[in-house]
Design a protein around this motif. Structure first.
Motif, PDB file in Angstrom:
ATOM      1  N   GLN A  16       0.821  -1.207   0.000  1.00 24.85           N
ATOM      2  CA  GLN A  16       0.000   0.000   0.000  1.00 24.85           C
ATOM      3  C   GLN A  16       0.864   1.271   0.000  1.00 24.85           C
ATOM      4  O   GLN A  16       0.347   2.370  -0.101  1.00 24.85           O
ATOM      5  N   TYR A  17       2.171   1.094   0.130  1.00 22.96           N
ATOM      6  CA  TYR A  17       3.029   2.273   0.179  1.00 22.96           C
ATOM      7  C   TYR A  17       2.881   3.142  -1.066  1.00 22.96           C
ATOM      8  O   TYR A  17       2.985   4.368  -0.970  1.00 22.96           O
ATOM      9  N   SER A  18       2.620   2.577  -2.218  1.00 19.19           N
ATOM     10  CA  SER A  18       2.503   3.401  -3.428  1.00 19.19           C
ATOM     11  C   SER A  18       1.371   4.420  -3.275  1.00 19.19           C
ATOM     12  O   SER A  18       1.501   5.561  -3.717  1.00 19.19           O
ATOM     13  N   ALA A  19       0.278   4.043  -2.638  1.00 19.02           N
ATOM     14  CA  ALA A  19      -0.826   4.988  -2.398  1.00 19.02           C
ATOM     15  C   ALA A  19      -0.381   6.070  -1.419  1.00 19.02           C
ATOM     16  O   ALA A  19      -0.705   7.252  -1.597  1.00 19.02           O
ATOM     17  N   LEU A  20       0.378   5.684  -0.400  1.00 17.62           N
ATOM     18  CA  LEU A  20       0.897   6.672   0.551  1.00 17.62           C
ATOM     19  C   LEU A  20       1.874   7.613  -0.146  1.00 17.62           C
ATOM     20  O   LEU A  20       1.839   8.829   0.066  1.00 17.62           O
ATOM     21  N   HIS A  21       2.735   7.061  -0.989  1.00 19.67           N
ATOM     22  CA  HIS A  21       3.695   7.874  -1.733  1.00 19.67           C
ATOM     23  C   HIS A  21       2.969   8.950  -2.539  1.00 19.67           C
ATOM     24  O   HIS A  21       3.349  10.131  -2.512  1.00 19.67           O
TER      25      HIS A  21
END
Length: 137
Positions: A16-21
Motif C-alpha cells: 500500500q506504500y505506493s498509495a501513501l507515496h
C-alpha cells in the motif's frame, strides 16, 4: 494562518506504500515544498509506514494504518497510526553501534529522527500513533 489537514487510511500491507507515496507527493506539491524536503518527507514516512505494518500491525492485512499531514504555521505535523501496542523509541538499539551494523533491520527510527525535528509516540487501547514534526524547506 489556516490549518490544512489531509488523511489517508490504508490496509496493513506494505504494498500500500505506493498509495501513501502519491498522497505525500500531492500534499507536498500543493504546499510548494522543495524537491529535497519532499524526498526527505517521503523517506521518513515510508520508514514509519513500514514499521507500522511490520511491527505495529504484525503484517495483518485486516488492520489499517493511517497517515495524516497537517500544517500549522511554518510547521508540518505528520502522524502514522497503527493498531499495535507501540514502542519506546529511546529503547531501540543504536544502529551505529558496531554490533548492529550488519543487522537487516533497526535503522528506520534512526532515519526518521535524522529528518524530523521531533518524534513522539502516543499509545492508546486502539493502537499507537507516531507523531512527527518537520520544518519544511
Amino acid at each position: 494562518m489556516p490549518v490544512y489537514r489531509h488523511e489517508i487510511v490504508l490496509t496493513g500491507r506494505d504494498s500500500q506504500y505506493s498509495a501513501l507515496h502519491d498522497f505525500i507527493a500531492s500534499f507536498a506539491a500543493s504546499k510548494g515544498y522543495s524537491a529535497q524536503f519532499s524526498d526527505d518527507l517521503q523517506l521518513s514516512l515510508k520508514e514509519a509506514f513500514i514499521n507500522a505494518v511490520k511491527h505495529g500491525n504484525l503484517e495483518r492485512d485486516e488492520l489499517s494504518v493511517s497517515c495524516s499531514l497537517r500544517t500549522e504555521g511554518d510547521m508540518l505535523l505528520a502522524t502514522i497510526k497503527d493498531c499495535g501496542e507501540g514502542f519506546n523509541p529511546e529503547e531501540l538499539p543504536d544502529p551505529l553501534d558496531p554490533h548492529n551494523r550488519f543487522q537487516l533491520s533497526g535503522r528506520g527510527v534512526y532515519i526518521i529522527k535524522s529528518i524530523a525535528e521531533s518524534i513522539n509516540l502516543e499509545r492508546s487501547r486502539d493502537g499507537s500513533t507516531l507523531m512527527l514534526r518537520y520544518i519544511p524547506y
